[in-house]
Motif scaffolding. Sequence first.
Motif, short mmCIF file in Angstrom:
data_model
loop_
_atom_site.label_atom_id
_atom_site.label_comp_id
_atom_site.label_asym_id
_atom_site.label_seq_id
_atom_site.Cartn_x
_atom_site.Cartn_y
_atom_site.Cartn_z
N LYS A 184 1.93 0.97 -1.02
CA LYS A 184 1.34 1.07 -2.37
C LYS A 184 0.20 1.74 -2.22
CE LYS A 184 3.61 -2.40 -5.43
NZ LYS A 184 3.44 -3.39 -6.06
N GLN A 185 -0.48 2.60 -2.87
CA GLN A 185 -1.70 3.41 -2.56
C GLN A 185 -2.89 2.88 -3.55
OE1 GLN A 185 -1.85 6.12 -0.23
NE2 GLN A 185 0.05 4.76 0.16
N PRO A 186 -3.93 2.77 -2.88
CA PRO A 186 -5.22 2.59 -4.04
C PRO A 186 -5.05 3.24 -5.22
CG PRO A 186 -5.74 2.95 -1.67
CD PRO A 186 -4.35 3.32 -1.72
N THR A 187 -5.51 2.63 -6.30
CA THR A 187 -5.64 3.15 -7.61
C THR A 187 -7.02 2.97 -8.07
OG1 THR A 187 -5.17 1.09 -8.80
CG2 THR A 187 -3.11 2.47 -8.00
N ASP A 188 -7.28 3.43 -9.33
CA ASP A 188 -8.53 3.21 -10.13
C ASP A 188 -8.88 2.14 -10.89
OD1 ASP A 188 -6.95 3.98 -12.05
OD2 ASP A 188 -8.09 5.67 -12.70
N LYS A 191 9.58 -18.04 12.92
CA LYS A 191 8.65 -16.89 12.64
C LYS A 191 7.20 -17.24 12.47
CE LYS A 191 8.32 -12.90 9.43
NZ LYS A 191 8.87 -12.20 8.27
N ASP A 192 6.40 -16.55 13.03
CA ASP A 192 5.09 -16.57 13.21
C ASP A 192 4.35 -15.37 13.33
OD1 ASP A 192 2.36 -17.45 13.48
OD2 ASP A 192 2.59 -18.86 15.14
N SER A 193 4.07 -14.77 12.11
CA SER A 193 3.79 -13.38 12.12
C SER A 193 2.44 -13.04 10.98
CB SER A 193 4.89 -12.36 11.61
OG SER A 193 4.60 -11.12 11.38
N PHE A 194 1.44 -12.36 11.47
CA PHE A 194 0.54 -12.01 10.92
C PHE A 194 0.55 -10.21 10.42
CE2 PHE A 194 -3.59 -9.97 10.38
CZ PHE A 194 -4.31 -10.43 9.15
N SER A 195 0.30 -9.94 9.38
CA SER A 195 0.45 -8.39 9.12
C SER A 195 -0.76 -8.12 8.09
CB SER A 195 1.82 -7.77 8.62
OG SER A 195 1.88 -8.26 7.46
N GLY A 196 -1.37 -7.14 8.24
CA GLY A 196 -2.48 -6.60 7.35
C GLY A 196 -2.67 -5.06 7.39
N ARG A 197 -2.90 -4.71 6.27
CA ARG A 197 -3.23 -2.93 6.16
C ARG A 197 -4.49 -2.98 5.12
NH1 ARG A 197 1.31 -2.03 4.46
NH2 ARG A 197 0.93 -1.89 2.07
N VAL A 198 -5.19 -1.94 5.28
CA VAL A 198 -6.20 -1.58 4.79
C VAL A 198 -6.24 0.11 4.52
CG1 VAL A 198 -8.77 -1.37 4.47
CG2 VAL A 198 -7.83 -3.46 5.60
N THR A 199 -6.35 0.51 3.18
CA THR A 199 -6.08 1.89 2.89
C THR A 199 -7.17 2.30 2.03
OG1 THR A 199 -3.66 1.69 2.85
CG2 THR A 199 -4.57 3.60 1.98
N PHE A 200 -7.92 3.44 2.51
CA PHE A 200 -8.92 4.04 1.58
C PHE A 200 -8.24 5.38 1.04
CE2 PHE A 200 -11.29 1.13 4.43
CZ PHE A 200 -12.16 0.54 3.61
N LYS A 201 -8.42 5.53 -0.23
CA LYS A 201 -8.16 6.91 -0.75
C LYS A 201 -9.48 7.63 -1.52
CE LYS A 201 -4.36 8.93 -3.69
NZ LYS A 201 -3.25 8.41 -4.49
N TRP A 202 -9.52 8.78 -1.10
CA TRP A 202 -10.72 9.36 -1.57
C TRP A 202 -10.34 11.04 -2.23
CZ3 TRP A 202 -13.74 13.72 1.25
CH2 TRP A 202 -14.98 14.06 0.61
#
Length: 833
Positions: free
Chosen positions: A195-199, A256-267
């Motif tokens: 999913k992408q950043p929104t306003d 199961k022992d899992s960490f996941s992360g994501r950071v997205t910037f949309k300009w």
Amino acid sequence: MEISLYSIRERKMNTILRIARKRAFFLAGSSLAIGYIVASSTSAWAQDAAAPQAASEQSRGGLDDIVVTARKREENAQDTPIAITAMSGSMIEDRQIANVAQVASYAPNVNIQPVGNISGSSASLTAFIRGVGQTDFNITVDPGVGIYVDGVYVARSVGGLLDMADIGSVQILRGPQGTLFGKNTIGGAIIVNSKQPTDKFELQLEATTGRFNRADVKGIVNIPISDTLAMRAVASYETRDGYQRRLFDGGRQGDKDSFSGRVTFKWEPSDAFTATLAGDVNIRREASAAYTLVENRDSPDLLQIVNINGRTVAFPSSNFGYNKLGGGAGQCGAPGELAPVSNPNCVSSRWLTDDIDETWAGGPNRSDFDLWGTNLTLEYDMGDVTLKSISAYRDQKSTIEFDFDVTPLEVLGLTNNIDLWQASQELQLIGSVLDDRLKFTLGAFYLKEKGEDIEPLRFGFANFFSGGKINNDSYAAYLQATFDVTDRLSITPGIRYTDETKRFDPSAQVITRDYTQGVLPPYPDGVFIQYSRCIVGQAVPQLLPNGFPDPACVPAAVNPGGNHPIPAVEVNAKAKEWTPSVAANYQLTDDIMGYASYSKGFKNGGFSQRIFPAEQVTPSFTPEFVTSYEIGLKTELFDRRLRLNLALFQSDYSDIQIVVNEGIAPKVRNAGKGRIKGFEVEGQAAPTDWLRIDYGLGYLDAKYRTVDPSAFPVMLGSKFAFVPEWTTTVAANITAFDNDNGKLTIRGDWYYQSGTFKDAVNNPQLYQSGYSVFGANASYALPGEHFTVTAGVTNLADKRYIQGGYVDLDVGGAAGATYSRPREWFLKVGYKY
């Protein structure tokens, strides 16, 4: 009778060279079997709160339009002449899909298992679409199904088991996708879009508990930083105990022992330009995948006399090595005798259990995985043409320790130390001319991949290192265009050129301990080390008439130290291939579209990295090819209340890469030619506003047409691995009520797969008969829809089916399998702002 450790390898290498000279002839023939079948369509869902993403929906009454990007531009799935299964983020959440392997349960003729045969990894997968894929997870072997995350190709099977956290859509493209997606998509492609950043500001929190002390937490936040800049971040931690008990030490496997992360910037500084920068990470600290010993075979002799395609060959027995030369020496009988089953210090069938969720494995128990990546996507809209750039870098490290003998004894141990990185760059020019009558996609792609897998192996007769380093380059350029001949007829030709070089340096492979040292007088350093001196890099093998090594031979220059199983020099495999495609679609009515297509795909060759005993040269295999012919219908009926899509296809499969046993380990061989034909039905129905049904049916008829002797024991009558004849899926979504008291939704699904073997050799220990899997859950959204409570059960009938495994009774003396997870309940609480 003369017995040669080398004879089979010499003859098989000569056979492979003959195949390579004759390659590039394709078998065409078998007419398509046309039957009266109900067709189906891809899945639909409520549109996510974002700009139109791949596989999003647009409503115009009845079932919603499905917007996909299978041709790298947004278009209605019903107007796209490709067989596609698509799911949005909301459908993924509704069906409680946790990883990419589970998507296969909702697509016909798709078989994805969350294990790699003989890997022990909890982060790998085995993927097959329309009978084409790959079972080997090694870094020298490519997968047959391409996985793309936000437009970035994921090159390896280890790391392909993606967690589904904050996913916008998933599309499964069936059939070769060689024109737009390139190499290693001969079975198909799986496209995952986050999913992408929104306003708009968003906040989501979620907590889940369940069987095996499950404890998952997830947080998502979307922040509009300014009028032109937005940020979206997700963090997810999932943990649960293993479902398989280790009787030796009280540990668990399959956790199961899992960490996941994501950071997205949309300009978006203007209407014409968009820049999206994302970074993601996945850290797993888990035990080995669950693995069950299903058969053990002891040997009274060091050498196993095996008849392979009329040739008598000798391989060493690992169980004999341990029982007579290693840890069991003096306790487990003399040569010529089987080890006593009553003695716990010996390898024998005593270590089998009656419960697939219990194991006597006593070796290391670890599957660590670290991945981080970043990608930058730039889009510039110039009116009729859009220029897009996708730049990406991914880095992964894995340590996988696998107890192959599945006993408390140190007999067979495998450790993969994988350290890889990949960098890719893709440029796309997407546009339309001639008043939108001609739409085109022009692109260029480059992939650089480097890494290593230094793999220490422990067998009963020797300890040695396998693996090595890779250094790969892949260049490609492609063009595809759709021309609207009339308002109803469109033609889409395409072509791609790929230039690829794969390099493999096996110089790290050495024999570190030979358990026959001092046992056979002519060979003071051991018979296997001496064998390497007489074979590796030698112009002519220096063997005695009985097939044993000459005690007087000295190592060649490419065998420094005299203990390398293959020459310590870099080898390479090159491929320069054109992969064309053409499709024609005709709008029979406003609601019915027919199409016909031709497409070609290829997967490059490579090298086998598991070698023992020694070989003259590094064993290799050549590229494989699939040419597919498809016709189909896409329909919407009864005022868009029923969507029915049909695909009927035949694939001509040549130079098929399969995995067979030679000596102690699996090796990839080019088996010959095959033909795969079948059909797919996929559909949706919304007979009322409160009921939604998704369904699919797939049929495959896969057969070998020719089989090369190098692929023995595979024969003309052998079945393809991971290719069931029938797959069926049905899912129902019922809105029980939606009023001032909140909203209650009840969901159920059923998946059926007919019998299939889990290896190309068709070992009976790895045959899984047909089975059904059921799931159910219910969600209650409180008034205001800020809070949601979901409860459900996966694998409702507790069906335990084989997902993968490995059989090596002659040398390893063991056969093992990984079984599916048992029935599990869960309770989830979610909050949305």
